[in-house]
Design an enzyme around this catalytic site. Sequence first.
Site, mmCIF file in Angstrom:
data_model
loop_
_atom_site.group_PDB
_atom_site.id
_atom_site.type_symbol
_atom_site.label_atom_id
_atom_site.label_comp_id
_atom_site.label_asym_id
_atom_site.label_seq_id
_atom_site.Cartn_x
_atom_site.Cartn_y
_atom_site.Cartn_z
ATOM 1 C CB CYS A 113 -1.006 -0.040 1.153
ATOM 2 S SG CYS A 113 -2.396 1.058 0.851
ATOM 3 C CG HIS A 255 -3.328 -3.401 3.762
ATOM 4 N ND1 HIS A 255 -2.256 -2.817 4.410
ATOM 5 C CD2 HIS A 255 -4.002 -2.395 3.174
ATOM 6 C CE1 HIS A 255 -2.287 -1.510 4.218
ATOM 7 N NE2 HIS A 255 -3.341 -1.221 3.475
ATOM 8 C CD GLU A 257 -0.557 -5.473 6.074
ATOM 9 O OE1 GLU A 257 -0.532 -5.984 4.936
ATOM 10 O OE2 GLU A 257 -0.893 -4.281 6.272
HETATM 11 N N1 LIG Z 1 -3.224 1.748 3.825
HETATM 12 C C1 LIG Z 1 -2.307 2.553 3.349
HETATM 13 O O1 LIG Z 1 -1.114 2.263 3.329
HETATM 14 C C2 LIG Z 1 -2.778 3.906 2.897
HETATM 15 C C3 LIG Z 1 -1.999 4.436 1.733
HETATM 16 C C4 LIG Z 1 -2.149 5.924 1.498
HETATM 17 N N2 LIG Z 1 -2.001 6.658 2.693
HETATM 18 C C5 LIG Z 1 -3.450 6.216 0.779
HETATM 19 O O2 LIG Z 1 -4.409 6.585 1.394
HETATM 20 O O3 LIG Z 1 -3.512 6.077 -0.406
#
Ligand SMILES: NC(=O)CC[C@H](N)C(=O)O
Length: 292
Positions: A113, A255, A257
Site C-alpha cells: 500500500c 494488505h 498482512e
Molecule cells: N493503507 C495505506 O497504506 C494507505 C496508503 C495511502 N495513505 C493512501 O491513502 O492512499
Amino acid sequence: MRIGFCSPSCLKSCFSMPQPRVLVLRAPGTNCDVETAHAFELAGAVAERVHVGRLMENAALASRYQILCLPGGFSYGDDIAAGRILATRMRRHLGDLMHHFVDSGDNLVLGICNGMQVLMRLGVLTSGVGQLQTAGGPAESADDSVPPATLTWNNHGRFEDRWVNLAVDKTPCVFLRDIEQMYLPMAHAEGKFIARDAEVLEELRSAGRLALRYCEPSGEIQSETLPFPINPNGGDANVAGVCDASGRVFGLMPHPERHIDATQHPFWTRRKEQPEHGEGLQMFRNAVEWFA
Ligand SMILES: NC(=O)CC[C@H](N)C(=O)O
C-alpha cells in the site's frame, strides 16, 4: 522467532528452514509495521522494525537483512502525494540501501500500500520499461519528465476501505508463487494505477509484471477496466500489484498482512470449514521459502 502463535505445521517450517531477516522500514505516519513484522515472523522470518532516521545515520545496517519491507500507512502524512516524501528521502540519502536490496540477485523487496506508493515513486517497479531505442546508441527514456506509470487518486476521490478479490497473472513474482486468487482488505485513497501510454502497459503485461489484478469473485477479469466496486479505484487493466523484471521486487495496494489468520475473514463465523490460515500468509511464506 515468535513461536507463541504458531500452529504445528508452522512450527515445523520455522525449525526446518533458514530464517531470513526482514527490515520493516518505519517513517513518521507508518501504521502497519507491527502487523507486517508479525506476518513475516509467523511465516518463519526474523523481522525488525527500523526507523528511516536510524538508517540515515547508519546505512550499513541494511547489510544485516535479506528482505526490505515498506509497510502501509500515511508516511509524512501523505503530504504532496502519498509516498512522495519518503521516496525522496530514500533516493537522496539511502541509495546504497536500495542498491543492497534491489540490485543483489538474492534479496527481496516488498511494498504494501503506502509501501507500493513509495516504490512507484522510486521507479523500481517500472524500471526498464518505456525506453526508446536510439539508432546504434543506448536506450533512452521516452520522456524523463513523465514516469512510465504512477498511482493517483481513486476515481471517486475518496479513501476506500474494504475487501477485494484478486487474481494472480502468470508472473515471475516471487511473493505470488503458487497463489491463484486472494481475498484481501484494501484501504487507500491514492491507489489508481495509470500507465503513461498503451505501449508501457503492454510491455509490463507481456513480461508478467502486472502481477496482481482486481477480479470478480469467480476469479474472472471480463473487461480491461472492471466497474466499481470490483475495481475499487478505476486503475488501468485492473492492476493491484506490480513487480520488477526479476520478480524479487513487488508492490501491491491491498494488505496481505491483514489476512493471515482465518478469523480475519469477514464471514469466518459462517464458514463450514475453517482454513488453517488467512489468504495473505502464503505471500510471506513464499518470501521465506525463497531463501530455503
Ligand atoms: N493503507 C495505506 O497504506 C494507505 C496508503 C495511502 N495513505 C493512501 O491513502 O492512499
